[in-house]
Design a protein around this motif. Sequence first.
Motif, short mmCIF file in Angstrom:
data_model
loop_
_atom_site.label_atom_id
_atom_site.label_comp_id
_atom_site.label_asym_id
_atom_site.label_seq_id
_atom_site.Cartn_x
_atom_site.Cartn_y
_atom_site.Cartn_z
N UNK A 34 0.83 -1.22 0.00
CA UNK A 34 0.00 0.00 0.00
C UNK A 34 0.86 1.26 0.00
N UNK A 35 1.93 1.21 0.79
CA UNK A 35 2.82 2.37 0.86
C UNK A 35 3.45 2.66 -0.51
N UNK A 36 3.88 1.58 -1.19
CA UNK A 36 4.49 1.74 -2.53
C UNK A 36 3.51 2.41 -3.49
N UNK A 37 2.27 1.92 -3.47
CA UNK A 37 1.28 2.47 -4.40
C UNK A 37 0.95 3.92 -4.03
N UNK A 38 0.79 4.18 -2.74
CA UNK A 38 0.46 5.56 -2.29
C UNK A 38 1.56 6.54 -2.69
N UNK A 68 -5.82 -3.15 -4.36
CA UNK A 68 -4.64 -3.53 -5.14
C UNK A 68 -3.60 -4.29 -4.33
N UNK A 69 -3.36 -3.82 -3.09
CA UNK A 69 -2.36 -4.50 -2.26
C UNK A 69 -2.79 -5.93 -1.97
N UNK A 70 -4.06 -6.11 -1.61
CA UNK A 70 -4.57 -7.45 -1.29
C UNK A 70 -4.53 -8.36 -2.51
N UNK A 71 -4.96 -7.83 -3.65
CA UNK A 71 -4.94 -8.62 -4.89
C UNK A 71 -3.52 -9.05 -5.24
N UNK A 72 -2.58 -8.12 -5.05
CA UNK A 72 -1.20 -8.37 -5.49
C UNK A 72 -0.60 -9.62 -4.84
N UNK A 73 -1.09 -9.97 -3.64
CA UNK A 73 -0.54 -11.14 -2.96
C UNK A 73 -1.25 -12.44 -3.34
N UNK A 74 -2.29 -12.35 -4.15
CA UNK A 74 -3.03 -13.56 -4.51
C UNK A 74 -2.96 -13.95 -5.99
N UNK A 75 -2.77 -12.97 -6.88
CA UNK A 75 -2.82 -13.31 -8.31
C UNK A 75 -1.56 -14.09 -8.70
N UNK A 285 -9.98 7.08 8.15
CA UNK A 285 -9.94 5.62 7.98
C UNK A 285 -9.11 5.22 6.77
N UNK A 286 -8.02 5.95 6.58
CA UNK A 286 -7.07 5.64 5.51
C UNK A 286 -6.61 4.19 5.66
N UNK A 287 -6.59 3.42 4.58
CA UNK A 287 -6.22 2.01 4.71
C UNK A 287 -4.80 1.80 5.25
N UNK A 288 -3.91 2.72 4.93
CA UNK A 288 -2.52 2.57 5.39
C UNK A 288 -2.44 2.87 6.89
N UNK A 289 -3.17 3.91 7.32
CA UNK A 289 -3.18 4.26 8.76
C UNK A 289 -3.83 3.13 9.56
N UNK A 305 11.61 0.30 10.85
CA UNK A 305 11.13 -0.44 9.68
C UNK A 305 10.37 0.49 8.75
N UNK A 306 9.56 1.35 9.33
CA UNK A 306 8.79 2.29 8.55
C UNK A 306 9.74 3.19 7.74
N UNK A 307 10.81 3.66 8.37
CA UNK A 307 11.78 4.52 7.67
C UNK A 307 12.46 3.75 6.54
N UNK A 308 12.74 2.47 6.78
CA UNK A 308 13.37 1.64 5.73
C UNK A 308 12.43 1.50 4.53
N UNK A 309 11.17 1.22 4.83
CA UNK A 309 10.18 1.11 3.74
C UNK A 309 10.10 2.40 2.93
N UNK A 310 10.03 3.53 3.66
CA UNK A 310 9.91 4.82 2.96
C UNK A 310 11.12 5.06 2.05
N UNK A 311 12.30 4.74 2.55
CA UNK A 311 13.52 4.98 1.77
C UNK A 311 13.53 4.09 0.53
N UNK A 312 13.11 2.84 0.71
CA UNK A 312 13.10 1.89 -0.42
C UNK A 312 12.12 2.36 -1.51
N UNK A 313 10.97 2.81 -1.07
CA UNK A 313 9.95 3.26 -2.02
C UNK A 313 10.40 4.56 -2.71
N UNK A 314 10.99 5.47 -1.94
CA UNK A 314 11.46 6.74 -2.53
C UNK A 314 12.51 6.47 -3.60
#
Length: 372
Positions: A34-38, A68-75, A285-289, A305-314
């Motif tokens: 979700x973070x990547x897509x946002x 999209x995030x939920x679908x991405x783990x199943x298709x 009620x943001x899905x990420x929050x 971990x949150x900072x690592x995710x943000x850096x990876x996505x950026x």
Amino acid sequence: MELSHRTITQIGHYRDMDLTGTAPDTLLKLYFQMLRLRRTEEALHQEYHPADEMRCPIHFCIGQEAIPAALSLHVRPDDFIFSHHRSHGYYFAKGSPLRELFAEIYGKATGASGGKAGSQDISHSDTNFYSGAILAGAVSIAVGAAFGFKHKRTKQVSISGFGEGCTDEGAFWEAMNYAGKQKLPVLFVCENNRYATFSDQLKRQADDNVSARVRPFGVRATQIFGNDTVLAHRTIGAEIERLRNGDGPALIEAYTYRWNSHVGPEDDSANAYRQPGEMEFWKANCPIVLLGEKLRAAGLLTDALSARYEAEVAAEVAANFKFAKESPFPTDTHWRQMNYADASPLADRLLGVATRGAGFDQYQDEAKLGPY
Ligand SMILES: Cc1ncc(C[n+]2csc(CCOP(=O)(O)OP(=O)(O)O)c2C)c(N)n1
Ligand SMILES: [Mg+2]
């Protein structure tokens, strides 16, 4: 309880997210996706003006990342997704390369569709992703693909993603009728965000409950609070499993909300089409929050971990912009080569039909004009 946009804001803060039974690494993957897509959508949104290098309309999906995030783990790679105009989330869900999405939006030859389709008609055939701006058009195509899967007994699933506005179209109901009658392996995903452009579903239809109306067609239907990513993941997983085992078709109606304008980064609030308090409810009620709160409480998500995710996505977003901006524009292509490869068996067959059909003289004349 039946869900409806009429009453959903009375929930206040959504507290029903249940992590039980979902593995910790899956929960973190859902959050990361979700973070990547946002961040991808926010970056495209911010970069659109004043640079004006993206020369196609974009229907952003900020606020609608859960599905999209939920679908991405199943298709599976051999499944197909057919999306509507708000395509980025579905493209992302299919695991299609994001740098080719960026390049497509920039109109570049390296884009998923060679830079000629843009955001709302983008396709990536290598990963079995297709989209189309004709409302309900892609739903019919998804049903056709599912018909093929059923008869070839491949256990592939066809996924059709659309908004509630799609159900204003006759073609949507024909698709329900055929999929239900033939028991096809197709998952219809309706992201019910209340509005079609500026028009409330309750001004277009007698009810804002699509699920109840597809059931008589033989389509199993489930309503969910569409910003509960864990519930979305569980529901989609269960339905896809049933579809692979011949128990189809199914529809999931996910009540959610788009935060941005219908199209483009421009503000469309002057049309005053939203209900008071509605945006505040959905942002709270943001899905990420919502998922982030739960993951933090469970000790799974930390600041580090949150900072690592943000850096990876950026870094990913920056690399995608670089790729898109540095890629060349496409060269002129004759219209006959834009929709299919001339050398393909399908093209041969279609051209064979054209040589026999009415209007072939006009076709020949146009063909003589050469590239434009
Ligand atoms: C056949 C057809 N009619 C009209 C349109 C114009 N149109 C584009 S988007 C849209 C509204 C779509 O709303 P919805 O399906 O709810 O998706 P959302 O934009 O809310 O994600 C309309 C009417 C179209 N693209 N195709
Ligand atoms: Mg809508």
